[in-house]
Design a protein around this motif. Sequence first.
Motif, PDB file in Angstrom:
ATOM      1  N   ALA A   5       0.906  -1.267   0.077  1.00 53.36           N
ATOM      2  CA  ALA A   5      -0.145   0.036  -0.183  1.00 53.36           C
ATOM      3  C   ALA A   5       0.823   1.286  -0.056  1.00 53.36           C
ATOM      4  O   ALA A   5       0.609   2.270  -0.619  1.00 53.36           O
ATOM      5  N   TRP A   6       1.727   1.301   0.762  1.00 52.41           N
ATOM      6  CA  TRP A   6       2.902   2.407   0.750  1.00 52.41           C
ATOM      7  C   TRP A   6       3.507   2.745  -0.411  1.00 52.41           C
ATOM      8  O   TRP A   6       3.713   3.835  -0.928  1.00 52.41           O
ATOM      9  N   GLU A   7       3.838   1.484  -1.093  1.00 55.31           N
ATOM     10  CA  GLU A   7       4.368   1.717  -2.357  1.00 55.31           C
ATOM     11  C   GLU A   7       3.668   2.444  -3.633  1.00 55.31           C
ATOM     12  O   GLU A   7       3.934   3.075  -4.267  1.00 55.31           O
ATOM     13  N   LEU A   8       2.288   1.615  -3.273  1.00 60.59           N
ATOM     14  CA  LEU A   8       1.376   2.293  -4.283  1.00 60.59           C
ATOM     15  C   LEU A   8       1.168   3.750  -3.987  1.00 60.59           C
ATOM     16  O   LEU A   8       0.772   4.604  -4.906  1.00 60.59           O
ATOM     17  N   PHE A   9       0.912   4.035  -2.892  1.00 62.74           N
ATOM     18  CA  PHE A   9       0.791   5.373  -2.231  1.00 62.74           C
ATOM     19  C   PHE A   9       1.992   6.290  -3.070  1.00 62.74           C
ATOM     20  O   PHE A   9       1.820   7.413  -3.652  1.00 62.74           O
ATOM     21  N   GLN A  10       3.204   5.928  -3.004  1.00 66.44           N
ATOM     22  CA  GLN A  10       4.374   6.780  -3.499  1.00 66.44           C
ATOM     23  C   GLN A  10       4.390   6.852  -4.942  1.00 66.44           C
ATOM     24  O   GLN A  10       4.438   7.998  -5.424  1.00 66.44           O
TER      25      GLN A  10
END
Length: 214
Positions: A5-10
Motif C-alpha cells: 500500500a505504501w509503495e502504491l501511495f508513493q
Amino acid sequence: STSAAWELFQEIIALYRQLYHTAQKKRTILVGVVKDSRSSRVVNILGDILPHILRNPAAFEMMQGVDYRWLLRVSRDCDILDTFLEEGERTFAFRYSTEIVQNSNSPDDLLRWASSIWVTYVKTAREDEPLRVEVLAEDDSQSIQVLDKALSAVLPLSSHHPEYGIPAPILEADARARITNSETRLIVNRLMALSGLTYVSLEKRRSRNPFGGT
C-alpha cells in the motif's frame, strides 16, 4: 520493508508531482472537479463567524428558533451552499492547504503545491448541487483571474441538463469507465453490510446520471 500500500501511495504521489510540473511547464490551467464533495470547509468557516454575526440584535432575532449549530454539524458544504447559490454563481475561494492535516508522512513539496490550489464551489445547473472546483494557480496576484478563467470553461461544459451539472468530459470519462448494474449493486450491498448505511445514503450523482453513466 515497506508495504504494498505504501509503495502504491508513493507511485500515486509521483504521478501528482509529474502532473503539477507538466501543467507548470506548459503554462496550462489545471482544473479538478469533484462531483460529490464530502468537504465541510465552508461549513466550518460559517461555524466560526456566525457567533460574531449573531451579536447583532437584528441577526440574532432572525435566527431565533434555529439550531444552527446542529444544522452545521450534520451538513456538508454542498448541502448548505445549494440553498444559497443561484445558477452560475460561485463562492469565495480558499486554499486547498487549509484543509490538509499535516503529518510526518506528508511530502513537503506536495504541501507547497497544495498552497497553490484554489478551491471554490459553483452552481452549474439549476436543480443540481454545486460542484467543487479546484484550480492550480501559483501566482497569487493572478489566482482569482485564473480561477474565473477556468470557471468560464467549466460552466458551458456543465449546462446540458438542469438537474445534472457535470462537465461533459467527466460524463464521457464515466461512460467509458462504467460498470454494469449488477456490479454496482454488488459493491453497494457490500458497502451497506460494512457501514450500516442505507442505499439512499450511498446513492450519489453517479446513480442518477440522466446521460447513462454510472
